[in-house]
Scaffold this motif. Structure first.
Motif, PDB file in Angstrom:
ATOM      1  N   ASN A 162       0.993  -1.146  -0.027  1.00 46.92           N
ATOM      2  CA  ASN A 162      -0.031  -0.049   0.056  1.00 46.92           C
ATOM      3  C   ASN A 162       0.909   1.064   0.051  1.00 46.92           C
ATOM      4  N   TYR A 163       0.931   1.673  -1.138  1.00 49.32           N
ATOM      5  CA  TYR A 163       1.964   2.988  -1.134  1.00 49.32           C
ATOM      6  C   TYR A 163       1.275   4.260  -0.854  1.00 49.32           C
ATOM      7  N   ASP A 164      -0.038   4.154  -0.495  1.00 41.16           N
ATOM      8  CA  ASP A 164      -0.821   5.404  -0.008  1.00 41.16           C
ATOM      9  C   ASP A 164      -0.482   5.523   1.431  1.00 41.16           C
ATOM     10  N   GLU A 165       0.153   4.492   2.313  1.00 45.40           N
ATOM     11  CA  GLU A 165       0.512   4.691   3.694  1.00 45.40           C
ATOM     12  C   GLU A 165       1.755   5.348   3.859  1.00 45.40           C
ATOM     13  N   ARG A 166       1.876   6.833   3.898  1.00 49.90           N
ATOM     14  CA  ARG A 166       2.918   7.196   3.902  1.00 49.90           C
ATOM     15  C   ARG A 166       3.108   8.192   5.179  1.00 49.90           C
ATOM     16  N   GLU A 167       4.109   8.350   5.825  1.00 56.00           N
ATOM     17  CA  GLU A 167       4.345   9.337   6.786  1.00 56.00           C
ATOM     18  C   GLU A 167       4.942  10.790   6.284  1.00 56.00           C
ATOM     19  N   ARG A 168       4.132  11.539   6.341  1.00 55.76           N
ATOM     20  CA  ARG A 168       4.359  13.033   5.679  1.00 55.76           C
ATOM     21  C   ARG A 168       4.765  13.918   6.749  1.00 55.76           C
ATOM     22  N   GLY A 169       5.793  14.834   6.436  1.00 57.80           N
ATOM     23  CA  GLY A 169       6.468  15.788   7.293  1.00 57.80           C
ATOM     24  C   GLY A 169       7.567  15.145   8.311  1.00 57.80           C
ATOM     25  N   THR A 170       8.045  14.041   8.136  1.00 59.31           N
ATOM     26  CA  THR A 170       8.776  13.393   9.003  1.00 59.31           C
ATOM     27  C   THR A 170      10.463  14.033   8.970  1.00 59.31           C
ATOM     28  N   GLN A 171      11.117  13.715   9.908  1.00 59.11           N
ATOM     29  CA  GLN A 171      12.394  14.303  10.108  1.00 59.11           C
ATOM     30  C   GLN A 171      13.405  14.248   8.747  1.00 59.11           C
ATOM     31  N   ILE A 172      12.975  13.063   8.034  1.00 59.33           N
ATOM     32  CA  ILE A 172      13.673  12.879   6.930  1.00 59.33           C
ATOM     33  C   ILE A 172      13.578  13.898   5.832  1.00 59.33           C
ATOM     34  N   GLU A 173      12.668  14.606   5.842  1.00 60.83           N
ATOM     35  CA  GLU A 173      12.319  15.874   5.041  1.00 60.83           C
ATOM     36  C   GLU A 173      13.098  17.054   5.508  1.00 60.83           C
ATOM     37  N   SER A 174      13.658  17.069   6.895  1.00 58.80           N
ATOM     38  CA  SER A 174      14.206  18.383   7.438  1.00 58.80           C
ATOM     39  C   SER A 174      15.672  18.073   8.021  1.00 58.80           C
ATOM     40  N   GLN A 175      16.018  16.925   8.232  1.00 57.20           N
ATOM     41  CA  GLN A 175      17.273  16.509   8.827  1.00 57.20           C
ATOM     42  C   GLN A 175      17.958  15.701   7.988  1.00 57.20           C
ATOM     43  N   ARG A 176      19.051  16.197   7.336  1.00 57.75           N
ATOM     44  CA  ARG A 176      19.965  15.839   6.364  1.00 57.75           C
ATOM     45  C   ARG A 176      20.409  14.139   6.957  1.00 57.75           C
ATOM     46  N   ALA A 177      21.101  14.420   7.951  1.00 59.16           N
ATOM     47  CA  ALA A 177      21.686  13.141   8.518  1.00 59.16           C
ATOM     48  C   ALA A 177      20.530  12.069   8.996  1.00 59.16           C
ATOM     49  N   THR A 178      19.452  12.428   9.357  1.00 60.06           N
ATOM     50  CA  THR A 178      18.357  11.513   9.267  1.00 60.06           C
ATOM     51  C   THR A 178      18.230  10.696   8.139  1.00 60.06           C
ATOM     52  N   ALA A 179      17.891  11.584   7.094  1.00 59.23           N
ATOM     53  CA  ALA A 179      17.864  11.229   5.696  1.00 59.23           C
ATOM     54  C   ALA A 179      18.827  10.134   5.374  1.00 59.23           C
ATOM     55  N   PHE A 180      20.118  10.740   5.459  1.00 57.51           N
ATOM     56  CA  PHE A 180      21.157   9.763   4.949  1.00 57.51           C
ATOM     57  C   PHE A 180      21.409   8.330   5.661  1.00 57.51           C
ATOM     58  N   ASP A 181      20.872   8.228   7.002  1.00 61.40           N
ATOM     59  CA  ASP A 181      20.964   6.847   7.489  1.00 61.40           C
ATOM     60  C   ASP A 181      19.629   6.209   7.174  1.00 61.40           C
ATOM     61  N   ALA A 182      18.542   7.010   6.701  1.00 59.96           N
ATOM     62  CA  ALA A 182      17.444   6.189   6.332  1.00 59.96           C
ATOM     63  C   ALA A 182      17.540   5.612   4.904  1.00 59.96           C
ATOM     64  N   ILE A 183      18.493   6.246   4.153  1.00 59.38           N
ATOM     65  CA  ILE A 183      18.745   5.761   2.852  1.00 59.38           C
ATOM     66  C   ILE A 183      19.584   4.643   3.058  1.00 59.38           C
ATOM     67  N   GLN A 184      20.617   4.508   3.836  1.00 60.33           N
ATOM     68  CA  GLN A 184      21.555   3.481   3.987  1.00 60.33           C
ATOM     69  C   GLN A 184      20.872   2.217   4.624  1.00 60.33           C
ATOM     70  N   GLU A 185      20.069   2.490   5.553  1.00 62.94           N
ATOM     71  CA  GLU A 185      19.018   1.294   6.114  1.00 62.94           C
ATOM     72  C   GLU A 185      18.106   0.623   5.022  1.00 62.94           C
ATOM     73  N   ILE A 186      17.655   1.403   4.213  1.00 64.57           N
ATOM     74  CA  ILE A 186      16.974   0.658   3.232  1.00 64.57           C
ATOM     75  C   ILE A 186      17.838  -0.147   2.163  1.00 64.57           C
ATOM     76  N   ILE A 187      19.015   0.384   1.884  1.00 71.39           N
ATOM     77  CA  ILE A 187      20.056  -0.204   0.836  1.00 71.39           C
ATOM     78  C   ILE A 187      20.533  -1.466   1.384  1.00 71.39           C
TER      79      ILE A 187
END
Length: 211
Positions: A103-128
């Motif tokens: 279900n691609y519609d179940e998304r978390e909008r406005g999370t820290q991934i949008e505003s915290q670069r380090a959080t985003a980087f770690d999240a990408i690495q986790e998915i990889i």
């Protein structure tokens, strides 16, 4: 503050941003003569998605904190919201494989991934890393995809497969990488080579260069 110290190995591994170009060049010479079987197709799809996300991580590492959250133009999304949106789709597929329904519609909008670069980087690495684990255990099994079709919550349920949804998430990620590239250019972030281009476009460019 520059992001180049987020993960120095990204800067040392100079071939990372070129891998998707190499994949495209190899595919250009083999696609018409030898279609991949289901196992090969699944492996190629996982590798390609991991590479698109690696490039995304490189760009996030190259941006500063201010560049990551900057809006290139009034009313347009910057780098952060596009990264969050891409990762939401990748996570939806990973979760959907466990439950049998994506279900691609179940998304978390406005999370820290949008505003915290380090959080985003770690999240990408986790998915990889999760996709790397996937490559060892996942088979091309049937999946169902649930999609909301009206604002009152009505939805459709369609049959699909792991490979088909991987290809969708790959295409979706590359599409948003192209949008990230446009935003990154405006705020002055250097792009990884081939970033945001579809493999078919890279393969076409390679053929033109060889002719």
């Amino acid at each position: 503050q520059s992001g180049r110290s987020l993960h120095p190995s990204l800067r040392r591994e100079k071939t990372t941003s070129e891998r998707i170009v190499v994949i495209a060049m190899q595919t250009a010479g083999t696609l018409s003569s030898r279609p991949a079987n289901s196992t090969e197709a699944l492996s190629h799809a996982i590798d390609a998605l991991r590479e698109a996300l690696r490039q995304q991580a490189e760009l996030v590492a190259a941006a500063s904190d201010d560049q990551y959250i900057a809006k290139p133009r009034r009313g347009e999304s910057g780098i952060g919201p596009h990264v969050r949106h891409c990762l939401d789709h990748a996570r939806a597929l990973l979760m959907g494989y466990e439950s049998g329904v994506v279900n691609y519609d179940e998304r978390e909008r406005g999370t820290q991934i949008e505003s915290q670069r380090a959080t985003a980087f770690d999240a990408i690495q986790e998915i990889i890393e999760r996709l790397q684990h996937w490559a060892r255990i996942v088979l091309d099994e049937p999946l169902s995809v649930q999609t909301m079709v009206t604002a009152d919550g009505a939805f459709c349920l369609a049959e699909s497969s792991v490979t088909r949804e991987l290809l969708f998430v790959l295409s979706h990620t590359i599409h948003h990488n192209a949008m990230i590239a446009a935003a990154a250019k405006v705020v002055g972030v250097e792009l990884p080579k081939g970033f945001g281009y579809a493999p078919s476009t890279l393969a076409h460019r390679y053929r033109c260069a060889q002719s």
